[in-house]
Design a protein around this motif. Structure first.
Motif, PDB file in Angstrom:
ATOM      1  N   GLY A  19       5.321  18.358   0.462  1.00 16.38           N
ATOM      2  CA  GLY A  19       6.546  18.792  -0.184  1.00 16.38           C
ATOM      3  C   GLY A  19       7.792  18.156   0.389  1.00 16.38           C
ATOM      4  O   GLY A  19       7.727  17.276   1.268  1.00 16.38           O
ATOM      5  N   PRO A  20       8.956  18.592  -0.059  1.00 19.54           N
ATOM      6  CA  PRO A  20      10.210  17.937   0.326  1.00 19.54           C
ATOM      7  C   PRO A  20      10.561  18.092   1.797  1.00 19.54           C
ATOM      8  O   PRO A  20      11.422  17.374   2.303  1.00 19.54           O
ATOM      9  N   GLY A  21       9.907  19.014   2.523  1.00 21.86           N
ATOM     10  CA  GLY A  21      10.182  19.157   3.952  1.00 21.86           C
ATOM     11  C   GLY A  21       9.561  18.085   4.815  1.00 21.86           C
ATOM     12  O   GLY A  21       9.892  17.963   5.993  1.00 21.86           O
ATOM     13  N   PHE A  22       8.656  17.283   4.241  1.00 29.49           N
ATOM     14  CA  PHE A  22       7.975  16.232   5.005  1.00 29.49           C
ATOM     15  C   PHE A  22       8.787  14.943   4.940  1.00 29.49           C
ATOM     16  O   PHE A  22       9.333  14.593   3.905  1.00 29.49           O
ATOM     17  N   ARG A  23       8.830  14.207   6.056  1.00 29.56           N
ATOM     18  CA  ARG A  23       9.625  12.984   6.148  1.00 29.56           C
ATOM     19  C   ARG A  23       8.761  11.818   6.625  1.00 29.56           C
ATOM     20  O   ARG A  23       7.739  12.007   7.276  1.00 29.56           O
ATOM     21  N   GLY A  24       9.217  10.604   6.341  1.00 25.27           N
ATOM     22  CA  GLY A  24       8.624   9.390   6.894  1.00 25.27           C
ATOM     23  C   GLY A  24       7.172   9.179   6.534  1.00 25.27           C
ATOM     24  O   GLY A  24       6.317   9.053   7.419  1.00 25.27           O
ATOM     25  N   LEU A  25       6.848   9.132   5.246  1.00 25.70           N
ATOM     26  CA  LEU A  25       5.451   9.118   4.830  1.00 25.70           C
ATOM     27  C   LEU A  25       4.976   7.734   4.394  1.00 25.70           C
ATOM     28  O   LEU A  25       5.680   7.015   3.685  1.00 25.70           O
ATOM     29  N   ALA A  26       3.773   7.384   4.804  1.00 22.52           N
ATOM     30  CA  ALA A  26       2.972   6.301   4.225  1.00 22.52           C
ATOM     31  C   ALA A  26       3.758   5.002   4.062  1.00 22.52           C
ATOM     32  O   ALA A  26       4.191   4.661   2.966  1.00 22.52           O
ATOM     33  N   ALA A  27       3.879   4.294   5.173  1.00 23.50           N
ATOM     34  CA  ALA A  27       4.598   3.017   5.135  1.00 23.50           C
ATOM     35  C   ALA A  27       3.725   1.864   4.659  1.00 23.50           C
ATOM     36  O   ALA A  27       4.229   0.853   4.181  1.00 23.50           O
ATOM     37  N   ASP A  28       2.395   1.983   4.777  1.00 26.46           N
ATOM     38  CA  ASP A  28       1.478   0.882   4.474  1.00 26.46           C
ATOM     39  C   ASP A  28       0.871   1.089   3.089  1.00 26.46           C
ATOM     40  O   ASP A  28       0.012   1.959   2.906  1.00 26.46           O
ATOM     41  N   PRO A  29       1.267   0.300   2.098  1.00 31.19           N
ATOM     42  CA  PRO A  29       0.739   0.497   0.735  1.00 31.19           C
ATOM     43  C   PRO A  29      -0.740   0.174   0.608  1.00 31.19           C
ATOM     44  O   PRO A  29      -1.358   0.494  -0.408  1.00 31.19           O
ATOM     45  N   GLN A  30      -1.328  -0.475   1.622  1.00 34.81           N
ATOM     46  CA  GLN A  30      -2.766  -0.762   1.580  1.00 34.81           C
ATOM     47  C   GLN A  30      -3.602   0.476   1.896  1.00 34.81           C
ATOM     48  O   GLN A  30      -4.808   0.487   1.638  1.00 34.81           O
ATOM     49  N   LEU A  31      -2.991   1.505   2.473  1.00 37.54           N
ATOM     50  CA  LEU A  31      -3.725   2.709   2.848  1.00 37.54           C
ATOM     51  C   LEU A  31      -3.554   3.839   1.836  1.00 37.54           C
ATOM     52  O   LEU A  31      -4.523   4.507   1.481  1.00 37.54           O
ATOM     53  N   TYR A  32      -2.318   4.065   1.382  1.00 37.53           N
ATOM     54  CA  TYR A  32      -2.044   5.165   0.463  1.00 37.53           C
ATOM     55  C   TYR A  32      -1.177   4.706  -0.695  1.00 37.53           C
ATOM     56  O   TYR A  32      -0.250   3.905  -0.517  1.00 37.53           O
ATOM     57  N   ARG A  33      -1.485   5.248  -1.862  1.00 39.85           N
ATOM     58  CA  ARG A  33      -0.607   5.124  -3.015  1.00 39.85           C
ATOM     59  C   ARG A  33       0.269   6.381  -3.043  1.00 39.85           C
ATOM     60  O   ARG A  33      -0.245   7.505  -3.020  1.00 39.85           O
ATOM     61  N   VAL A  34       1.567   6.206  -3.066  1.00 41.49           N
ATOM     62  CA  VAL A  34       2.503   7.321  -2.976  1.00 41.49           C
ATOM     63  C   VAL A  34       3.207   7.491  -4.317  1.00 41.49           C
ATOM     64  O   VAL A  34       3.781   6.539  -4.850  1.00 41.49           O
ATOM     65  N   GLU A  35       3.146   8.712  -4.862  1.00 34.72           N
ATOM     66  CA  GLU A  35       3.801   9.010  -6.140  1.00 34.72           C
ATOM     67  C   GLU A  35       4.693  10.239  -5.976  1.00 34.72           C
ATOM     68  O   GLU A  35       4.337  11.182  -5.248  1.00 34.72           O
ATOM     69  N   GLN A  36       5.813  10.235  -6.650  1.00 37.18           N
ATOM     70  CA  GLN A  36       6.620  11.445  -6.716  1.00 37.18           C
ATOM     71  C   GLN A  36       5.900  12.452  -7.595  1.00 37.18           C
ATOM     72  O   GLN A  36       5.448  12.134  -8.694  1.00 37.18           O
ATOM     73  N   LEU A  37       5.755  13.678  -7.106  1.00 39.11           N
ATOM     74  CA  LEU A  37       5.098  14.735  -7.864  1.00 39.11           C
ATOM     75  C   LEU A  37       5.897  16.012  -7.653  1.00 39.11           C
ATOM     76  O   LEU A  37       5.893  16.595  -6.565  1.00 39.11           O
ATOM     77  N   GLY A  38       6.605  16.429  -8.689  1.00 38.25           N
ATOM     78  CA  GLY A  38       7.490  17.569  -8.528  1.00 38.25           C
ATOM     79  C   GLY A  38       8.548  17.272  -7.489  1.00 38.25           C
ATOM     80  O   GLY A  38       9.140  16.196  -7.465  1.00 38.25           O
ATOM     81  N   ALA A  39       8.764  18.220  -6.577  1.00 35.71           N
ATOM     82  CA  ALA A  39       9.753  18.027  -5.523  1.00 35.71           C
ATOM     83  C   ALA A  39       9.208  17.251  -4.339  1.00 35.71           C
ATOM     84  O   ALA A  39       9.958  16.877  -3.437  1.00 35.71           O
ATOM     85  N   GLY A  40       7.896  16.988  -4.324  1.00 38.51           N
ATOM     86  CA  GLY A  40       7.279  16.309  -3.195  1.00 38.51           C
ATOM     87  C   GLY A  40       6.610  15.018  -3.600  1.00 38.51           C
ATOM     88  O   GLY A  40       6.945  14.410  -4.621  1.00 38.51           O
ATOM     89  N   ARG A  41       5.631  14.602  -2.784  1.00 42.08           N
ATOM     90  CA  ARG A  41       4.929  13.352  -3.024  1.00 42.08           C
ATOM     91  C   ARG A  41       3.421  13.555  -2.908  1.00 42.08           C
ATOM     92  O   ARG A  41       2.961  14.336  -2.073  1.00 42.08           O
ATOM     93  N   LEU A  42       2.697  12.845  -3.756  1.00 39.55           N
ATOM     94  CA  LEU A  42       1.244  12.854  -3.717  1.00 39.55           C
ATOM     95  C   LEU A  42       0.779  11.558  -3.076  1.00 39.55           C
ATOM     96  O   LEU A  42       1.124  10.473  -3.540  1.00 39.55           O
ATOM     97  N   LEU A  43      -0.003  11.671  -2.007  1.00 36.17           N
ATOM     98  CA  LEU A  43      -0.564  10.518  -1.314  1.00 36.17           C
ATOM     99  C   LEU A  43      -2.054  10.452  -1.642  1.00 36.17           C
ATOM    100  O   LEU A  43      -2.797  11.414  -1.398  1.00 36.17           O
ATOM    101  N   THR A  44      -2.485   9.320  -2.189  1.00 35.90           N
ATOM    102  CA  THR A  44      -3.887   9.126  -2.556  1.00 35.90           C
ATOM    103  C   THR A  44      -4.398   7.883  -1.852  1.00 35.90           C
ATOM    104  O   THR A  44      -3.789   6.808  -1.952  1.00 35.90           O
ATOM    105  N   ALA A  45      -5.496   8.004  -1.136  1.00 28.83           N
ATOM    106  CA  ALA A  45      -6.057   6.861  -0.415  1.00 28.83           C
ATOM    107  C   ALA A  45      -6.436   5.759  -1.397  1.00 28.83           C
ATOM    108  O   ALA A  45      -7.009   6.024  -2.456  1.00 28.83           O
ATOM    109  N   THR A  46      -6.116   4.525  -1.037  1.00 26.26           N
ATOM    110  CA  THR A  46      -6.464   3.400  -1.905  1.00 26.26           C
ATOM    111  C   THR A  46      -7.962   3.109  -1.884  1.00 26.26           C
ATOM    112  O   THR A  46      -8.464   2.423  -2.770  1.00 26.26           O
ATOM    113  N   ASP A  47      -8.682   3.639  -0.884  1.00 26.69           N
ATOM    114  CA  ASP A  47     -10.134   3.489  -0.803  1.00 26.69           C
ATOM    115  C   ASP A  47     -10.769   4.882  -0.780  1.00 26.69           C
ATOM    116  O   ASP A  47     -11.175   5.383   0.277  1.00 26.69           O
ATOM    117  N   PRO A  48     -10.859   5.544  -1.922  1.00 24.84           N
ATOM    118  CA  PRO A  48     -11.371   6.926  -1.929  1.00 24.84           C
ATOM    119  C   PRO A  48     -12.811   7.035  -1.442  1.00 24.84           C
ATOM    120  O   PRO A  48     -13.206   8.078  -0.914  1.00 24.84           O
TER     121      PRO A  48
END
Length: 407
Positions: free
Chosen positions: A329-358
């Motif tokens: 949610g919006p209280g979390f900071r500094g997320l997922a700098a490496d796009p090779q590890l996680y795909r980051v999407e805005q979802l509502g007020a927060g962000r959804l992190l999905t591993a690029t290698d599920p």
């Protein structure tokens, strides 16, 4: 008046309070008498030293004029004999020829990680979510503790949660449990503390909601078409955390798992502060910390995962570890700098992190990811993971030495 005293005392000795079945002849007035007794007896009996914190859940009307009651005590369950004696006297005074029975305990064949064997080849996918606290919840908890209640009443209460979020998550959870892919009705269970009922489909949701009126007793509701599929939702002792578990005899691909959990998280997003997803070789459980017992630990700054309950006041800005899918949610900071590890999407007020290698995270054998996968993910979201220093500081101060809860 009929009471199976021997069976009642045995139930009180073995559990944290039984489910009671009450019937009467003539049946017409029974519901009103029980409702009046619950409203009047709970505050009166709760003033007795031996029954501080007693709760009376019900009555819930079942078929054929039978009513379901659940007396709960957060101290010594044997003291509930006083409660049943009081109920018996009330029914006699009302002129009812009544019968009080103990509802039979019936556990799911899938067992429980605390109470039964893990079925061979058992695998599940779990989504653990956190809900927002009401402002001032930490202060209210300290006020309760100062009043000297029994140990089980010194933690977090369901009333400490934001009411709208709690109601929406309960609605979503009970609906999700009933969405079996086969379309089957399924066998239905409600576990409350250490008592488990198998219910008819028509009474399952009402029974689960009745159990959730308790202050903080763990509740698990499940719908099971096994072998095949089962869905369980656990409302935990630390009341802001809810655990969704999907059991499947034959898993699909990791991509299909991600799609299904994403759909659930999207439904929950307006009402939660965080979520994480994992796959495990476990029987279902009521609590996230028990599910995490087998989670791999490597050199990382994360706090002990089995102590997840101690981090409750920080769960709107810290997560216990890195996982294959996370909503932060919006209280979390500094997320997922490496796009090779996680795909980051805005979802509502927060962000959804999905591993690029599920496939690395949602393995068919239910094992945790390889250590190098975990270490890379932890490094990538290090600012969002709780540190040992934060954990021990919160533990030493019993949750008081932490930043204020977000409003």
């Amino acid at each position: 008046m009929s009471v199976d005293v021997k069976r009642l005392k045995r139930a009180l000795r073995d559990e944290d309070g039984p489910w009671l079945l009450v019937s009467a002849s003539p049946p017409g007035a029974l519901g009103d008498v029980l409702a009046s007794w619950v409203a009047e007896a709970e505050p009166r009996l709760g003033q007795l030293p031996d029954l501080m914190g007693v709760q009376l859940l019900g009555p819930l009307a079942l078929p054929d004029g039978v009513y379901l009651l659940r007396p709960v005590t957060y101290a010594d369950s044997k003291r509930l004999v006083t409660v049943v004696t009081d109920l018996s006297a009330t029914l006699q005074a009302a002129g009812l020829d009544a019968r009080i029975d103990v509802a039979p305990t019936k556990w799911s064949p899938l067992g429980d990680s605390q109470l039964g064997d893990i079925p061979g080849g058992h695998r599940l996918t779990a989504v653990s979510v956190t809900l927002p606290w009401r402002p001032g919840s930490l202060g209210r908890r300290e006020e309760r503790r100062a009043a000297g209640p029994p140990n089980m009443l010194r933690g977090w209460y369901r009333s400490d949660l934001q009411e709208e979020a709690w109601a929406a998550v309960v609605d979503t959870a009970l609906a999700w449990c009933q969405e079996l892919g086969s379309g089957a009705t399924g066998d239905r269970y409600v576990v409350h503390g250490l008592s488990s009922l198998r219910t008819a489909p028509a009474q399952w949701e009402a029974t689960a909601r009745l159990a959730l009126r308790s202050t903080n007793m763990p509740v698990r509701a499940s719908v099971e078409d096994w072998p095949g599929e089962a869905r369980q939702v656990g409302f935990e002792h630390t009341s802001h955390r809810v655990l969704f578990q999907l059991d499947e005899e034959a898993f699909g691909s990791a991509e299909s798992t991600v799609a299904r959990v994403r759909e659930l998280i999207e439904r929950l997003t307006p009402h939660i502060t965080s979520a994480f997803v994992m796959r495990a070789a476990h029987a279902p459980t009521i609590q996230t910390r028990l599910l995490l017992r087998g989670w791999a630990r490597t050199a990382a700054p994360a706090a002990p995962v089995t102590q997840i309950h101690a981090l409750a006041p920080m769960d709107d800005r810290r997560i216990i570890d890195a996982f294959g899918v996370m909503y932060l949610g919006p209280g979390f900071r500094g997320l997922a700098a490496d796009p090779q590890l996680y795909r980051v999407e805005q979802l509502g007020a927060g962000r959804l992190l999905t591993a690029t290698d599920p496939d690395a995270w949602f393995r068919p054998d239910g094992r945790t990811p390889q250590s190098e996968v975990l270490e890379a993910a932890r490094a990538d979201i290090a600012d969002a993971i709780v540190t040992y220093d934060e954990y021990y500081r919160a533990k030493r101060s019993d949750g008081q030495d932490i930043p204020p809860l977000l409003d």
